[in-house]
Design a protein around this motif. Structure first.
Motif: not given
Length: 324
Positions: A89-96, A131-136, A139-151
């Protein structure tokens, strides 16, 4: 029912549906810490040389796309894409809660919108299944930290490409050009941000929209957690206006019949899909996916579905710029 109660009702429903309802098997509403195995897998195909700060002579210039674009069963061995395919699966940070871009549908419970379509294109290219995707949800403030930490593998959350951000993450080529505007009450006589001296104006924390309020010293900036948080503050009378990208404000206005978007855009906001800076191979792959979608009409079909009704038709997608 009071005017305030009537105004609060639409967002109350949005918040309820954003936090509840049926979801995908891979759909989550919080950002959990990654397991050691997932973090290692996600970074196994990375390029360590790309972790150095990147020069920003042209903020829109991204890494050259893979040519030709490999199919899901022909991904380069040892690449970030191969590691994602092995994970399944592809893990993607998104807004809901950004209507039209990334928001939970109250009927199906699925998160959908223009940004989500872009992420699903990448999932289909790597895994053969959109559909092989995980949407996490982040918030806007989390966009960079989740990438830097490879989340997450990438962030698809109306993220403006800037030189400062290039020092922390890597961006795809531009996939949408937005502009910052302002939302006010329906009975407001203001026609632009210049008419809001002394007004409390809300924008999400750590956003370029909030930073740009420094250009208006007589405006009182108010940081919200998200644009939905700003809308709640607006509806409860805690702020007088909301500023943000026209795409986001169009979604907010659709939720509140007592609000309107005013004025011309006073900034250019080029959106890019963001990835970890040590995974340049993934950036090049994503650029090839976006170029294909721009060329074959897939991008335009998504724009026409989500954004054209609110923002009007456009002639073509934004051009891709390379050479980084």
């Amino acid at each position: 029912m009071s005017r305030l109660a009537v105004r609060v009702l639409p967002i109350a429903l949005v918040l309820a549906t954003a936090l509840a309802g049926c979801t995908d098997a891979y759909d989550e509403t919080v950002v959990p810490s990654p397991s050691p195995s997932e973090s290692a897998t996600a970074s196994s195909g990375s390029s360590s040389s790309a972790s150095e700060p990147v020069a920003c002579e042209d903020v829109l210039a991204s890494y050259d796309p893979l040519d030709p674009l490999p199919g899901p069963t022909d991904l380069p061995a040892g690449s970030t894409m191969a590691a994602i395919r092995e994970r399944g699966r592809l893990i993607v940070g998104v807004s809901a809660d950004s209507l039209l871009l990334g928001a939970r549908d109250p009927i199906s419970g699925q998160i959908q919108g223009f940004d989500i379509d872009m992420a699903r294109l990448v999932a289909a290219a790597i895994l053969g299944d959109p559909d092989a995707i995980e949407l996490r949800v982040i918030t806007a403030a989390q966009r960079i930290p989740v990438l830097v930490d490879h989340e997450v593998d990438l962030v698809a959350r109306n993220m403006t490409i800037t030189c400062d951000r290039w020092e922390q993450v890597a961006f795809s080529a531009e996939y949408y050009r937005s502009g910052q505007k302002v939302l006010v009450t329906l009975d407001s006589t203001a026609t632009s941000m210049a008419d809001l001296d002394g007004a409390r104006v809300c924008a999400p924390a750590s956003s370029t929209s909030l930073a740009r309020l420094d250009e208006y010293p007589d405006v009182i900036p108010v940081a919200g957690t998200t644009h939905t948080d700003c809308l709640v503050k607006f509806q409860q009378g805690e702020v007088d206006a909301i500023t943000g990208d026209d795409t986001v404000l169009a979604g907010l206005a659709a939720q509140d019949p007592y609000a309107k978007v005013i004025g011309d855009a006073f900034s250019d906001e080029p959106y890019g899909l963001a990835m970890a800076p040590d995974q340049v191979d993934l950036v090049s792959f994503v650029n090839a996916v976006l170029d294909q979608a721009k060329a074959d009409g897939t991008w335009m079909a998504s724009y026409d579905r989500w954004l054209a009704p609110a923002l009007g038709p456009i002639d073509a997608p934004p051009p891709s710029v390379y050479g980084r």
